[in-house]
Scaffold this active site. Structure first.
Site, short mmCIF file in Angstrom:
data_model
loop_
_atom_site.label_atom_id
_atom_site.label_comp_id
_atom_site.label_asym_id
_atom_site.label_seq_id
_atom_site.Cartn_x
_atom_site.Cartn_y
_atom_site.Cartn_z
N SER A 187 0.85 -1.16 -0.15
CA SER A 187 0.05 -0.06 0.18
C SER A 187 0.81 1.21 0.05
O SER A 187 1.79 1.54 -0.82
CB SER A 187 -0.91 0.03 1.28
OG SER A 187 -1.94 0.85 0.96
N GLU A 312 -9.57 -4.82 -3.59
CA GLU A 312 -8.95 -4.08 -2.64
C GLU A 312 -9.90 -3.14 -2.13
O GLU A 312 -9.91 -2.80 -0.89
CB GLU A 312 -7.82 -3.02 -3.53
CG GLU A 312 -7.04 -3.71 -4.49
CD GLU A 312 -5.76 -3.92 -3.54
OE1 GLU A 312 -5.77 -3.70 -2.34
OE2 GLU A 312 -4.70 -4.61 -4.01
N HIS A 408 -8.21 -5.23 0.55
CA HIS A 408 -6.78 -4.64 0.80
C HIS A 408 -6.43 -5.07 2.07
O HIS A 408 -7.16 -4.92 3.18
CB HIS A 408 -7.24 -3.12 0.83
CG HIS A 408 -5.84 -2.02 0.81
ND1 HIS A 408 -5.10 -2.04 -0.48
CD2 HIS A 408 -5.36 -1.27 1.86
CE1 HIS A 408 -3.93 -1.43 0.07
NE2 HIS A 408 -4.19 -0.65 1.18
#
Length: 489
Positions: A187, A312, A408
């Site tokens: 990320s 995500e 995510h």
């Protein structure tokens, strides 16, 4: 269990016996960024007198507010301290010349830390016989908010660069191969790697890269775009523009309270998850937009693994009532903006890719595609077209909770293989332990193989061919399969 002392160029370091590994905690790579060094570029650490005791608890994390993704990841309480420029290192006992994996954590550039228990590298280091290094760097207003006359841009990136340089210079003392360093980020950490790749110094710092769920669909701003937010923060703090002394004297608690005011002042629609803090193209430390740079293939010197999770955006919108209530209207708005000449046809195609065609799920797919998936594969295209080597993946193992899906951050436990540390994570609740362990061995094993040999299928036996434009990706699920590059919505 007996502690181990390592002889480094700066002095001896004591690490703690962690069972199969030695854990070196709170190893300072930069001078404390406090007092007159707050809002200043990091300074290298000086050699120490006597033995440095790094056998205590993990490194403190930077001052921060609660994580916006605790609702899927769980909470991992940790000591917070502005004096946070530390490394955590896990090295197998008796190690010498092993591949090195340096991890840059995520957290939207405002939460997280390399010392969090969820990122413990001991299990990965022991199982794969590699050295794992976690970096803790400045976050939020202290690391990623340019403030005219007070804070330069990209201080957190400067911290990361200094940490990588320290690692290159010293990791051999801890059993690592200083000529075989792979930097791995997730990320915000992955976006950081993309930003660092634009630097001429990058080949001096690392040899290979892994970008996990990099939000490459978000363009880096110029510092001027952050000035309104900086003004809100200074007003909330009661500090005049350009008053560096007052900003440095402000208590950390006051800085965090002002950061809350800054975040509250930002008006966002329910589907906008863009971090309020980001690297900026300041023309100095970062001279090029990282995404444009990668798409142009200018980091082709660096063998790279790039990947995404299948859904995500599901992490950001779990239990988000405002998002669910507005999903249909927002979905139509986004498609009208992107496909003004054929909104209905584009919507029909997007809904056909979802079964059932729930607008909330389709909007999650849209956000995932625009901020993560599409740009990741475009960067892979540019990388290999320029002669670089790349491998791509989709992490498709999903939570037992269908609303969380393959969200995510769900891949993080499977990278580190420290599944017991994730017992309280809602995204893993009810999952089969043996199944998770098998996926972790494949996923973490592939990344360790890449760190060792430059190819993620090296010793794993995985059918993972190098990427080619319009090619295929490896899908990590209960079964490992090759899949066609996911189409854009």
């Amino acid at each position: 269990m007996t502690d181990t002392v390592f002889e480094t160029r700066f002095g001896p370091v004591r690490g703690r016996d962690d069972g199969d590994c030695i854990h070196i905690a709170r190893l300072r790579y930069g001078a404390a960024p406090t007092g007159d060094r707050r809002f200043a570029p990091p300074q290298p650490v000086a050699p120490w007198d006597g033995e440095l005791d790094c056998s205590a608890a993990a490194s403190p994390i930077p001052p921060q507010l609660p994580s916006r993704l605790a609702k899927v990841m769980g909470d991992f309480p940790a000591e917070q301290d502005e004096d946070c420029l530390h490394l955590d290192i896990w090295t197998p006992k008796g190690a010498s010349g092993l591949p090195v994996l340096v991890f840059l954590h995520g957290g939207a550039f405002m939460t997280g830390g390399g010392g969090l228990s969820c990122y413990s590298g001991g299990a990965l280091a022991a199982r794969e016989n590699i050295v794992v290094v976690n970096v803790t760097y400045r976050l939020g207003v202290l690391g990623f908010l340019p403030i005219p006359g007070i804070a330069p841009a990209n201080l957190g990136l400067m911290d990361q660069e200094l940490a990588l340089r320290f690692t290159r210079d010293h990791v051999a003392a801890f059993g690592g191969d200083s000529a075989n360093i792979t930097v791995c980020g997730q990320s915000a950490g992955a976006y950081s790697i993309a930003a660092l790749m634009t630097r001429n110094t990058a080949p001096d710092l690392f040899d290979k890269a892994i970008l996990m769920s990099a939000p490459l669909g978000i363009a880096a701003d110029a510092p001027a775009a952050r000035q309104p937010a900086a003004k809100v923060l200074l007003d909330a703090l009661g500090v005049a523009e350009g008053d560096l002394a007052a900003a440095r004297a402000a208590p950390v608690e006051a800085l965090l309270k002002a950061q809350v005011a800054m975040l509250t002042a930002q008006s966002r629609q329910a589907d906008n998850v863009t971090p309020p803090f980001m690297p900026t193209v300041d023309g100095d430390f970062i001279a090029h937009d990282p995404v444009d740079y990668l798409k142009a293939g200018k980091a082709a010197w660096c063998p790279t693994v790039l990947g995404v999770t299948r859904e995500e955006h599901a992490a950001f919108h779990f239990q988000d009532q405002a998002f669910a209530a507005n999903a249909s209207a927002l979905l139509r708005q986004r498609f009208a903006e992107d496909y003004p000449d054929n909104t209905e046809g584009a919507l029909a195609r997007a809904r056909a890719m979802r079964n059932p065609p729930d607008d909330r799920a389709v909007l999650i797919d849209y956000g995932s595609d625009k901020r993560f998936v599409e740009a990741t594969f475009h960067c892979a295209d540019g990388h290999v077209t320029a002669g670089g080597k790349a491998w791509t993946y989709i992490f498709a193992w999903q939570s037992p909770n269908a609303e969380i899906a393959a969200c995510h951050c769900i891949d993080l436990p499977f990278l580190f293989g420290n599944l017991a540390d994730w017992n309280g994570a809602p995204m893993l609740a009810g999952a089969d332990g043996s199944e998770m362990d098998a996926v972790a061995r494949s996923f973490g094993g592939a990344f360790a193989a890449f760190a060792g040999t430059g190819a993620p299928n090296g010793s794993t036996g995985l059918p993972w061919p190098a990427y080619q434009p319009s090619g295929i990706a490896l899908s990590f699920d209960r079964k490992i399969t090759l899949t066609v590059q996911p189409p854009s919505l």
